[in-house]
Design an enzyme around this catalytic site. Structure first.
Site, PDB file in Angstrom:
ATOM      1  N   ASP A  25       0.796  -1.059   0.069  1.00 37.70           N
ATOM      2  CA  ASP A  25       0.006   0.003  -0.147  1.00 37.70           C
ATOM      3  C   ASP A  25       0.994   1.278  -0.091  1.00 37.70           C
ATOM      4  O   ASP A  25       2.068   1.154   0.398  1.00 37.70           O
ATOM      5  CB  ASP A  25      -0.877   0.136   1.343  1.00 37.70           C
ATOM      6  CG  ASP A  25      -1.541   1.256   1.544  1.00 37.70           C
ATOM      7  OD1 ASP A  25      -2.261   1.647   0.557  1.00 37.70           O
ATOM      8  OD2 ASP A  25      -1.609   1.775   2.548  1.00 37.70           O
ATOM      9  N   ASP A  27      -0.461   5.172   0.516  1.00 42.95           N
ATOM     10  CA  ASP A  27      -0.616   6.263   1.515  1.00 42.95           C
ATOM     11  C   ASP A  27      -0.458   5.646   2.975  1.00 42.95           C
ATOM     12  O   ASP A  27      -1.262   4.595   3.053  1.00 42.95           O
ATOM     13  CB  ASP A  27      -2.137   6.932   1.314  1.00 42.95           C
ATOM     14  CG  ASP A  27      -1.962   7.826   0.113  1.00 42.95           C
ATOM     15  OD1 ASP A  27      -2.723   7.384  -1.066  1.00 42.95           O
ATOM     16  OD2 ASP A  27      -1.027   8.767   0.120  1.00 42.95           O
ATOM     17  N   LYS A 222      -9.146  -2.127  -3.558  1.00 42.34           N
ATOM     18  CA  LYS A 222      -9.041  -2.721  -2.024  1.00 42.34           C
ATOM     19  C   LYS A 222     -10.442  -2.687  -1.034  1.00 42.34           C
ATOM     20  O   LYS A 222     -10.645  -1.280  -1.152  1.00 42.34           O
ATOM     21  CB  LYS A 222      -7.771  -2.546  -1.367  1.00 42.34           C
ATOM     22  CG  LYS A 222      -6.427  -2.566  -1.973  1.00 42.34           C
ATOM     23  CD  LYS A 222      -5.283  -1.947  -1.505  1.00 42.34           C
ATOM     24  CE  LYS A 222      -5.280  -0.594  -1.491  1.00 42.34           C
ATOM     25  NZ  LYS A 222      -4.000   0.003  -0.866  1.00 42.34           N
ATOM     26  N   ASP A 247      -1.968  -0.108   5.948  1.00 44.16           N
ATOM     27  CA  ASP A 247      -2.189   0.790   7.288  1.00 44.16           C
ATOM     28  C   ASP A 247      -3.473   0.681   7.568  1.00 44.16           C
ATOM     29  O   ASP A 247      -3.978   1.344   8.693  1.00 44.16           O
ATOM     30  CB  ASP A 247      -1.678   2.001   7.047  1.00 44.16           C
ATOM     31  CG  ASP A 247      -2.416   2.914   6.027  1.00 44.16           C
ATOM     32  OD1 ASP A 247      -2.984   4.057   6.524  1.00 44.16           O
ATOM     33  OD2 ASP A 247      -2.659   2.558   5.012  1.00 44.16           O
TER      34      ASP A 247
HETATM   35  O1  LIG Z   1      -9.464   8.340  -0.621  1.00 41.53           O
HETATM   36  C1  LIG Z   1      -8.769   7.706  -1.108  1.00 41.53           C
HETATM   37  O2  LIG Z   1      -8.732   7.538  -2.190  1.00 41.53           O
HETATM   38  C2  LIG Z   1      -7.798   6.646  -0.214  1.00 41.53           C
HETATM   39  O3  LIG Z   1      -7.929   7.017   1.038  1.00 41.53           O
HETATM   40  C3  LIG Z   1      -6.306   6.855  -0.506  1.00 41.53           C
HETATM   41  O4  LIG Z   1      -6.083   7.620  -1.734  1.00 41.53           O
HETATM   42  C4  LIG Z   1      -5.632   5.416  -0.199  1.00 41.53           C
HETATM   43  O5  LIG Z   1      -4.581   5.239  -0.802  1.00 41.53           O
HETATM   44  P1  LIG Z   1      -3.669   3.812  -0.204  1.00 41.53           P
HETATM   45  O6  LIG Z   1      -3.530   4.050   1.153  1.00 41.53           O
HETATM   46  O7  LIG Z   1      -4.544   2.825  -1.003  1.00 41.53           O
HETATM   47  O8  LIG Z   1      -2.557   4.187  -1.016  1.00 41.53           O
HETATM   48 MG   LIG Z   2      -2.946   3.402   2.926  1.00 44.66          MG
END
Ligand SMILES: O=C(O)[C@H](O)[C@H](O)COP(=O)(O)O
Ligand SMILES: [Mg+2]
Length: 305
Positions: A25, A27, A222, A247
């Protein structure tokens, strides 16, 4: 059953030795907003040097694969395009290869450049998105401007920081006037971890369209296995020798559990300690927990000594 908490180099080494493919992942694991997590660059270089496959798997639909690669490389993480996998790309693949989206139809985009770039890459026409016509909106509402459009064959929703009444009303009109028009969400993350806090995520932004259209959406990202099917189609790896690092219990960890892939939860992102170790922990239980993905960097230092 409680997860195993990893805290020693011996435990880290045993884990790394048992995994061929690391699904990471972005973010909340590799970076928090614009800040890369300490040690992550060392860990990625160590894994690649050890012949491990690294795949970046983000629900963040604002970035196409190319833009995700650029964002990772701006943080000096040396990502290749093949390593990058986002919900915008997976959604475009789904429309193109699973729905065989008709060439004479277009997609109304509730989202940003990432979705538009991936739809362009698979030759699917689109409207809305970053079009200034939809980004500019000031009351009073011109209700006569919201007209059905039978050429819109799907509404695709992702993170959209330009959300407004016009976009929501257009999307709802296309869906309620045409039962054949599909509602697809890139992902349903409730929150987005950045700048030391959490803010509304794309799942929270698309609720007005889901609620007003009374449609049950197709969700790509996901924790849905649709995204894993697309990744395995591209990378062909053995799920039993893969590890999903995330996370977010509700997306990343559930994604791994749904796909028969072991899971490693990192702290410091969307998931709180209470959700894992509190009196009433989440029903979604990761196999393993670590403080930070960067903590594996100690293995590289051991090798260097
Ligand atoms: O709001 C969103 O699209 C998601 O919170 C965010 O971009 C998640 O990103 P990831 O943790 O899957 O990289
Ligand atoms: Mg994330």
């Amino acid at each position: 059953m409680a997860p195993l908490v990893l805290s020693s180099p011996e435990q880290y080494q045993k884990l790394v030795d048992s995994v061929d493919t690391f699904l990471l992942d972005c973010d909340g694991v590799l970076y928090h907003g614009p800040v890369v997590v300490e040690g992550v660059k060392t860990v990625l270089n160590m894994l690649r040097a050890s012949g491990k496959k690294v795949i970046f798997v983000t629900n963040n639909a604002t970035k196409s694969r190319r833009k995700l690669q650029a964002a990772l490389n701006k943080l000096d993480l040396n990502a290749s395009l093949e390593e990058c996998f986002g919900s915008a790309y997976a959604s475009a693949v789904y429309l193109s290869q699973v729905l065989n989206f008709p060439k004479d139809k277009k997609v109304y985009v509730f989202g940003e450049e990432g979705i538009e770039e991936e739809l362009d890459a698979v030759g699917i026409a689109h409207c809305g998105g970053t079009d200034t016509e939809d980004r500019e909106f000031k009351p009073p509402i011109d209700f006569d401007s919201f007209k059905p459009d039978p050429s819109v064959g799907a509404v695709l929703c992702g993170f959209d920081s330009w959300i407004n009444y016009k976009k929501i009303a257009k999307a709802m009109t296309y869906l309620r006037s045409n039962p054949k028009c599909e509602l697809i969400l890139t992902n349903t993350d409730a929150t987005y971890p950045t700048h030391g806090s959490q803010f509304p995520g794309s799942g929270s932004l698309s609720i007005p369209i889901v609620n007003s259209s009374k449609r049950t959406p197709i969700v790509i990202g996901k924790p849905n296995t649709t995204m894993m099917d697309a990744i395995i189609a591209d990378h062909k790896f053995d799920p039993s020798r893969a590890l999903m690092v995330g996370d977010n219990l509700a997306t990343d960890i559930e994604f791994g559990l749904n796909s028969g892939v072991r899971t490693l939860l990192v702290m410091g992102g969307v998931t709180s300690r209470d959700q894992v170790f509190g009196d009433k922990p989440s029903h979604v239980v990761p196999d393993l927990v670590i403080e930070s993905f960067g903590d594996l960097a100690v293995l590289a230092k051991d090798k260097a000594e």
